[in-house]
Design an enzyme around this catalytic site. Structure first.
Site, PDB file in Angstrom:
ATOM      1  N   SER A 145       0.830  -1.200   0.000  1.00 14.38           N
ATOM      2  CA  SER A 145       0.000   0.000   0.000  1.00 14.38           C
ATOM      3  C   SER A 145       0.866   1.252   0.000  1.00 14.38           C
ATOM      4  O   SER A 145       1.977   1.252   0.563  1.00 14.38           O
ATOM      5  CB  SER A 145      -0.861  -0.017   1.266  1.00 14.38           C
ATOM      6  OG  SER A 145      -1.435   1.250   1.473  1.00 14.38           O
TER       7      SER A 145
ATOM      8  N   TYR B 292      -1.646  -0.968  10.788  1.00 14.72           N
ATOM      9  CA  TYR B 292      -1.912  -1.514   9.451  1.00 14.72           C
ATOM     10  C   TYR B 292      -0.708  -1.258   8.536  1.00 14.72           C
ATOM     11  O   TYR B 292      -0.187  -2.180   7.903  1.00 14.72           O
ATOM     12  CB  TYR B 292      -3.180  -0.873   8.862  1.00 14.72           C
ATOM     13  CG  TYR B 292      -3.338  -1.138   7.378  1.00 14.72           C
ATOM     14  CD1 TYR B 292      -3.618  -2.426   6.908  1.00 14.72           C
ATOM     15  CD2 TYR B 292      -3.173  -0.116   6.443  1.00 14.72           C
ATOM     16  CE1 TYR B 292      -3.746  -2.668   5.545  1.00 14.72           C
ATOM     17  CE2 TYR B 292      -3.310  -0.353   5.084  1.00 14.72           C
ATOM     18  CZ  TYR B 292      -3.591  -1.630   4.634  1.00 14.72           C
ATOM     19  OH  TYR B 292      -3.703  -1.873   3.289  1.00 14.72           O
TER      20      TYR B 292
ATOM     21  N   LYS C 224       2.235  -3.871   6.743  1.00 12.49           N
ATOM     22  CA  LYS C 224       2.657  -3.937   5.331  1.00 12.49           C
ATOM     23  C   LYS C 224       4.171  -3.769   5.215  1.00 12.49           C
ATOM     24  O   LYS C 224       4.831  -4.463   4.441  1.00 12.49           O
ATOM     25  CB  LYS C 224       1.941  -2.855   4.509  1.00 12.49           C
ATOM     26  CG  LYS C 224       0.438  -3.057   4.365  1.00 12.49           C
ATOM     27  CD  LYS C 224       0.108  -4.252   3.484  1.00 12.49           C
ATOM     28  CE  LYS C 224      -1.386  -4.476   3.366  1.00 12.49           C
ATOM     29  NZ  LYS C 224      -1.734  -5.760   2.733  1.00 12.49           N
TER      30      LYS C 224
HETATM   31  P1  NAD Z   1     -11.035  -6.983   1.111  1.00 15.91           P
HETATM   32  O1  NAD Z   1     -11.228  -6.955   2.578  1.00 15.91           O
HETATM   33  O2  NAD Z   1     -12.184  -6.698   0.225  1.00 15.91           O
HETATM   34  O3  NAD Z   1     -10.404  -8.383   0.671  1.00 15.91           O
HETATM   35  C1  NAD Z   1      -9.529  -9.106   1.506  1.00 15.91           C
HETATM   36  C2  NAD Z   1      -9.983 -10.562   1.510  1.00 15.91           C
HETATM   37  O4  NAD Z   1      -9.099 -11.308   2.332  1.00 15.91           O
HETATM   38  C3  NAD Z   1     -11.394 -10.738   2.074  1.00 15.91           C
HETATM   39  O5  NAD Z   1     -12.162 -11.539   1.190  1.00 15.91           O
HETATM   40  C4  NAD Z   1     -11.164 -11.465   3.417  1.00 15.91           C
HETATM   41  O6  NAD Z   1     -12.223 -12.349   3.728  1.00 15.91           O
HETATM   42  C5  NAD Z   1      -9.859 -12.201   3.130  1.00 15.91           C
HETATM   43  N1  NAD Z   1      -9.036 -12.487   4.325  1.00 15.91           N
HETATM   44  C6  NAD Z   1      -8.690 -11.626   5.318  1.00 15.91           C
HETATM   45  N2  NAD Z   1      -7.932 -12.257   6.216  1.00 15.91           N
HETATM   46  C7  NAD Z   1      -7.782 -13.539   5.785  1.00 15.91           C
HETATM   47  C8  NAD Z   1      -7.106 -14.676   6.282  1.00 15.91           C
HETATM   48  N3  NAD Z   1      -6.417 -14.635   7.432  1.00 15.91           N
HETATM   49  N4  NAD Z   1      -7.155 -15.826   5.586  1.00 15.91           N
HETATM   50  C9  NAD Z   1      -7.844 -15.897   4.417  1.00 15.91           C
HETATM   51  N5  NAD Z   1      -8.523 -14.852   3.896  1.00 15.91           N
HETATM   52  C10 NAD Z   1      -8.489 -13.684   4.576  1.00 15.91           C
HETATM   53  O7  NAD Z   1      -9.817  -5.973   0.800  1.00 15.91           O
HETATM   54  P2  NAD Z   1      -9.307  -5.414  -0.599  1.00 15.91           P
HETATM   55  O8  NAD Z   1      -9.696  -3.976  -0.675  1.00 15.91           O
HETATM   56  O9  NAD Z   1      -9.660  -6.341  -1.689  1.00 15.91           O
HETATM   57  O10 NAD Z   1      -7.738  -5.432  -0.330  1.00 15.91           O
HETATM   58  C11 NAD Z   1      -6.917  -6.514  -0.729  1.00 15.91           C
HETATM   59  C12 NAD Z   1      -5.499  -6.256  -0.264  1.00 15.91           C
HETATM   60  O11 NAD Z   1      -5.047  -5.020  -0.790  1.00 15.91           O
HETATM   61  C13 NAD Z   1      -5.347  -6.149   1.259  1.00 15.91           C
HETATM   62  O12 NAD Z   1      -4.139  -6.797   1.623  1.00 15.91           O
HETATM   63  C14 NAD Z   1      -5.228  -4.661   1.501  1.00 15.91           C
HETATM   64  O13 NAD Z   1      -4.472  -4.369   2.643  1.00 15.91           O
HETATM   65  C15 NAD Z   1      -4.520  -4.198   0.238  1.00 15.91           C
HETATM   66  N6  NAD Z   1      -4.806  -2.784  -0.073  1.00 15.91           N
HETATM   67  C16 NAD Z   1      -6.092  -2.371  -0.263  1.00 15.91           C
HETATM   68  C17 NAD Z   1      -6.362  -1.032  -0.530  1.00 15.91           C
HETATM   69  C18 NAD Z   1      -7.785  -0.546  -0.692  1.00 15.91           C
HETATM   70  O14 NAD Z   1      -8.013   0.676  -0.644  1.00 15.91           O
HETATM   71  N7  NAD Z   1      -8.761  -1.390  -0.929  1.00 15.91           N
HETATM   72  C19 NAD Z   1      -5.310  -0.108  -0.624  1.00 15.91           C
HETATM   73  C20 NAD Z   1      -3.994  -0.570  -0.448  1.00 15.91           C
HETATM   74  C21 NAD Z   1      -3.761  -1.917  -0.175  1.00 15.91           C
END
Ligand code: NAD
Ligand code: UDP
Length: 352
Positions: A142, A166, A170
């Site tokens: 991120s 958080y 990362k």
């Molecule tokens: P999201 O919460 O929609 O998707 C994450 C998925 O991971 C969910 O389906 C959840 O059920 C699953 N999950 C969580 N912990 C788990 C575990 N221990 N075992 C198995 N499954 C697990 O989030 P997203 O927006 O799709 O983000 C995906 C990744 O991108 C994350 O790592 C997040 O930190 C990173 N990210 C997201 C953003 C954003 O704005 N959406 C920005 C920067 C980074």
């Protein structure tokens, strides 16, 4: 009936090297969209998710887009044995590691949960991959790892720091990946630093649908426009930005999804650890976002100005030169597309 995605996939599968790709957290917002991009490029996707922040309904809608079933394993990434078995049985060639907790505010009140889920989860995945001899990994990092920007646009060489658990989770994972890569050059790893993913797939079947009150700007605006929430609070209008409100680099989630495809392709040729920004290179203010969403939806988005949110920064946008050059990838969708697709999804989500 054969749909367009299925035909596209069949075409690519014939013309390209097809990989079996495991998507941890593949039922979530970004994982779902990336599954579409991978499938359409001819790869087979396997979703591994514990559904802690998603549900099977999203996967059903994903299958509707693809016109094909998606192999799904329900499990936690901290279950190393199940992961290892999955990697072997599904003959996985590469993993994209989306799974993790992502709410900044919650990470401050539940730091141990965040380190356990994110850092311990990543370690467990690396152990399983090592044991299964699967050494190609794309990691969801991120832009939060840049902390308060020292200069703009932010390139990959910008110093890193974290202001909350958080972000620190990362950074810890990036450091673990760096140590791993230094110890064993047979790994092929890309850490992708996402800026602000927004919008939805053109079908409006999948998108961002957070539980409870949204923390992020775009889903909040969408819920105000649809009448689910009364008004938006603009967190501060006295920043050192053109209109005083915070500026961020919003990127269409399908552009982001295609960035993962480009990273996977890059890793087929390059070993080691590589870090890339995924953004558009341009920033929009909160007021610009409100205006664009009003235009896309034809609905008013009432707002009031509230105090700054703790920990927020004035401006954050990416330099995308390095990813454009190395990955041969650039975001192509504009703000109008981000808002229109987000709005279509919001209306659809309202009906479910
Ligand atoms: P999201 O919460 O929609 O998707 C994450 C998925 O991971 C969910 O389906 C959840 O059920 C699953 N999950 C969580 N912990 C788990 C575990 N221990 N075992 C198995 N499954 C697990 O989030 P997203 O927006 O799709 O983000 C995906 C990744 O991108 C994350 O790592 C997040 O930190 C990173 N990210 C997201 C953003 C954003 O704005 N959406 C920005 C920067 C980074
Ligand atoms: N923001 C806002 N009201 C909200 C949510 C966000 O004014 O209800 C602002 C926030 O201060 C920031 C921008 O919108 O300037 C993007 O915030 P978001 O939480 O979506 O992303 P991040 O701050 O993590 O980049």
């Amino acid at each position: 009936m054969l749909n367009q995605s299925f035909l596209k996939q069949a075409f690519h599968a014939l013309s390209q090297h097809k990989m079996n790709v495991l998507l941890t957290g593949g039922a979530g917002y970004i994982g779902n969209h990336t599954a579409v991009a991978l499938f359409e490029a001819g790869h087979r996707v396997v979703v591994y998710d514990n559904f802690s922040n998603s549900d099977r309904g999203a996967l059903k809608r994903l299958e509707q887009i693809l016109g094909a079933p998606v192999t799904t394993i329900e499990g936690d990434v901290r279950d190393t044995a199940l992961l290892q078995r999955t990697l072997t049985e599904q003959q996985i060639n590469a993993v994209i590691h989306f799974a993790g907790l992502k709410a900044v505010g919650e990470s401050v009140s539940k730091p141990v949960d965040y380190y356990a889920n994110n850092v311990q989860g990543a370690i467990s995945l690396l152990q399983a991959m090592q044991a299964a001899q699967c050494k190609t990994l794309v990691f969801s990092s991120s832009a939060t790892v840049y902390g308060d920007p020292k200069y703009l646009p932010i390139d990959e060489a910008h110093p890193t720091s974290a202001t909350n658990p958080y972000g620190r989770s990362k950074l810890h994972i990036e450091e673990i990946l760096s140590d791993l890569s230094a110890s064993d050059p047979s790994w092929h790893i890309a850490a992708l630093r996402y800026f602000n993913p927004v919008g939805a797939h053109a079908s409006a079947l999948i998108g961002e649908n957070p539980n409870g009150i949204p923390n992020n700007l775009m889903p909040f605006i969408a819920q105000v426009a649809v009448g689910k929430l009364p008004q938006l609070k603009v967190f501060g209008n006295d920043y050192d930005t053109p209109d005083g409100t915070g500026v961020r680099d919003y990127i269409h989630v399908m552009d982001l999804a295609e960035g993962h495809l480009a990273a996977l392709k890059f890793l087929t040729q390059q070993g080691g650890l590589h870090t890339f920004n995924l953004g558009t290179g341009r920033g929009y203010s909160v007021l610009e976002m409100i205006k664009a969403f009003e235009a896309a939806s034809g609905k008013p988005v009432p707002f009031s100005v509230a105090p700054r949110r703790a920990g927020d920064i004035a401006s954050c946008y990416a330099s995308v030169d390095f990813s454009a050059k190395q990955l041969n990838w650039r975001a192509t969708r504009d703000l109008k597309d981000m808002c229109e697709s987000g709005w279509r999804f919001q209306q659809q989500a309202q009906q479910v």
